[in-house]
Scaffold this motif. Structure first.
Motif, PDB file in Angstrom:
ATOM      1  N   LEU A 167       5.257  43.178  22.122  1.00  0.00           N
ATOM      2  CA  LEU A 167       4.824  44.389  22.318  1.00  0.00           C
ATOM      3  C   LEU A 167       3.824  44.602  21.698  1.00  0.00           C
ATOM      4  O   LEU A 167       2.776  45.277  22.155  1.00  0.00           O
TER       5      LEU A 167
ATOM      6  N   ASP B 159      -2.134  50.037  31.655  1.00  0.00           N
ATOM      7  CA  ASP B 159      -0.574  50.532  31.299  1.00  0.00           C
ATOM      8  C   ASP B 159       0.342  50.442  32.152  1.00  0.00           C
ATOM      9  O   ASP B 159       0.495  50.858  33.223  1.00  0.00           O
TER      10      ASP B 159
ATOM     11  N   ARG C 182       3.629  50.280  31.189  1.00  0.00           N
ATOM     12  CA  ARG C 182       4.838  50.720  30.444  1.00  0.00           C
ATOM     13  C   ARG C 182       5.913  51.412  31.518  1.00  0.00           C
ATOM     14  O   ARG C 182       6.940  51.023  31.263  1.00  0.00           O
ATOM     15  N   SER C 183       5.375  52.044  32.364  1.00  0.00           N
ATOM     16  CA  SER C 183       6.232  52.650  33.249  1.00  0.00           C
ATOM     17  C   SER C 183       5.574  53.234  34.587  1.00  0.00           C
ATOM     18  O   SER C 183       4.401  53.520  34.353  1.00  0.00           O
TER      19      SER C 183
ATOM     20  N   GLY D 135      -0.179  47.218  27.965  1.00  0.00           N
ATOM     21  CA  GLY D 135       0.982  48.342  27.537  1.00  0.00           C
ATOM     22  C   GLY D 135       2.163  47.654  28.531  1.00  0.00           C
ATOM     23  O   GLY D 135       2.010  48.080  29.802  1.00  0.00           O
ATOM     24  N   LEU D 136       3.202  47.234  27.690  1.00  0.00           N
ATOM     25  CA  LEU D 136       4.503  46.593  28.477  1.00  0.00           C
ATOM     26  C   LEU D 136       5.607  47.740  27.715  1.00  0.00           C
ATOM     27  O   LEU D 136       5.156  48.339  26.625  1.00  0.00           O
ATOM     28  N   SER D 137       6.806  47.815  28.017  1.00  0.00           N
ATOM     29  CA  SER D 137       7.643  48.350  27.538  1.00  0.00           C
ATOM     30  C   SER D 137       9.174  47.700  27.252  1.00  0.00           C
ATOM     31  O   SER D 137       9.286  46.622  27.862  1.00  0.00           O
TER      32      SER D 137
ATOM     33  N   ARG E 148      -0.030  45.163  22.871  1.00  0.00           N
ATOM     34  CA  ARG E 148      -0.949  46.375  22.827  1.00  0.00           C
ATOM     35  C   ARG E 148      -2.282  46.066  22.209  1.00  0.00           C
ATOM     36  O   ARG E 148      -3.447  46.387  22.579  1.00  0.00           O
TER      37      ARG E 148
END
Ligand code: PLP
Length: 372
Positions: free
Chosen positions: A298, A3, A5-6, A307-309, A302
């Protein structure tokens, strides 16, 4: 899923949970919670300020700061893609009644000349003054970019000369300090107020602080009540903050090293990454040269378990390293991302094109609802 994403997705470590369980508690509103008081004292010292107040979120910290520095009808200056202008739901207007002026600028930074130009006397007969300048460091929408100290000093000095209050959205100021190898007070101490977020790279479940002079922070307490943010036995979460300040600050350098490693490996595999932009824990990838939409990219990632954002830039997505990401995760992500994006085989010529395409990319700003 790996993950990326953040850095807000971190979960408390077992040791942090233990610190939470063992926290000494009291009534925060009565200023009797010893753990909150300790956290506030530590953060004030760390940021080179007299005092600090514990708050549930960095958004609330920023919003309270803006209320302290301006009257309704005053003007707030900030970089056009800064968090206070883009993601805080018009809070500057709703809470403080401030007009906002967004300044364009490279890498999330603005210049003294821009600040001066924005402060030219108003054509209105009644005064409509520019009251506050808010700077962000590291700058989220610029890809975790770090202000060089000299530039920061210059712009904050200009703000002071012009009679503006200076606020630092330092949600990730400890990333900036670690990236520059300086004491955080050298960055945050030169501002009137500074926000620090606990629930990003520091790995706490929630919490933020606003630091400033004793007088400003006393006024901030009133706003904290007004926002409904004055809590009770909040030492239960402040304990995570105290733990993080002791154990999770120096390790931010690991996040930065992993981001750089990931960026270099992706670039080497033909993924359009601008290495110059990688200064802290963010890696920005522009999917345009790959002939993919960001939504497609994205979704493919997934499906591969990464997970990127999305970012504010329509064709750019990001990978963010944090406490929950290991060297093995980086290794794996460096294999999975190029494969998912079909990047293998994109050679240097294409990467040169990417640089040109990046320059051509309109600074068109997409309002992705969840890029943080
Ligand atoms: C630069 C910056 N400031 C403020 C915030 C707001 O943080 P919070 O979600 O704690 O309100 C964020 C969140 O991503 C951020 O990136």
């Amino acid at each position: 899923m790996i993950d990326l994403r953040s850095d807000t997705v971190t979960l408390p470590t077992p040791e942090m949970r233990r610190a939470i369980a063992e926290a000494l508690l009291g009534d925060e509103q009565k200023r009797e919670d010893p753990t909150v008081l300790e956290l506030e004292r530590r953060v004030a010292d760390l940021l080179g300020q007299e005092a600090a107040v514990f708050l549930p979120t960095a958004t609330m910290a920023n919003q309270i700061a803006l209320k302290l520095h301006g009257r309704p009808g005053d003007v707030l200056l900030a970089h056009e893609t800064s968090h206070v202008l883009v993601y805080e739901y018009g809070g500057a207007a709703a809470h403080a009644g401030l007009m906002t002026v967004g300044l364009a600028g490279r890498a999330g930074r603005v210049t003294s000349e821009q600040v001066r130009a924005a402060c030219e006397p108003s054509s209105k007969v009644a005064d409509q003054r520019v009251a506050v300048l808010s700077l962000e460091n590291t700058h989220n929408n610029a890809g975790g970019r770090v202000w060089p100290l000299g530039e920061l000093e210059d712009v904050v000095g200009t703000a002071r000369e012009l009679g503006l209050a200076a606020h630092l959205d330092g949600a990730r100021v400890l990333n900036a300090a670690v990236a520059l190898g300086v004491d955080p007070s050298e960055i945050a101490g030169r501002f009137d107020t500074a926000t620090l977020c606990l629930s990003k790279g520091l790995g706490c479940p929630l919490g933020a602080l606003l630091a400033g002079s004793a007088e400003l922070i006393e006024r901030a307490w009133r706003e904290k009540h007004l926002f409904g943010g004055a809590m009770r036995q909040s030492g239960i979460v402040a304990a995570a903050g105290v733990y993080a300040l002791e154990h999770h600050v120096d390790r931010l350098a690991d996040d930065h090293a992993r981001a750089r490693l990931l960026a270099e490996r992706l670039e080497g595999a033909g993924v359009p990454v601008d290495l110059e932009q990688v200064e802290s824990n963010f890696v920005q990838i522009d999917v345009a040269p790959l002939g993919l939409t960001r939504a497609e990219a994205l979704a493919r990632l997934r499906d591969e378990g990464v997970g990127l954002s999305a970012t504010i830039h329509p064709t750019v997505m990001r990978a963010v390293t944090h406490l929950g990401i290991t060297d093995d995760d980086i290794d794996r992500a460096a294999e999975l991302i190029p494969r998912a994006l079909g990047a293998a085989g994109v050679g240097h010529a294409d990467r040169t094109d990417h640089a040109a395409a990046a320059k051509r990319t309109p600074s068109g700003i997409s309002r992705d609802p969840n890029p943080r």
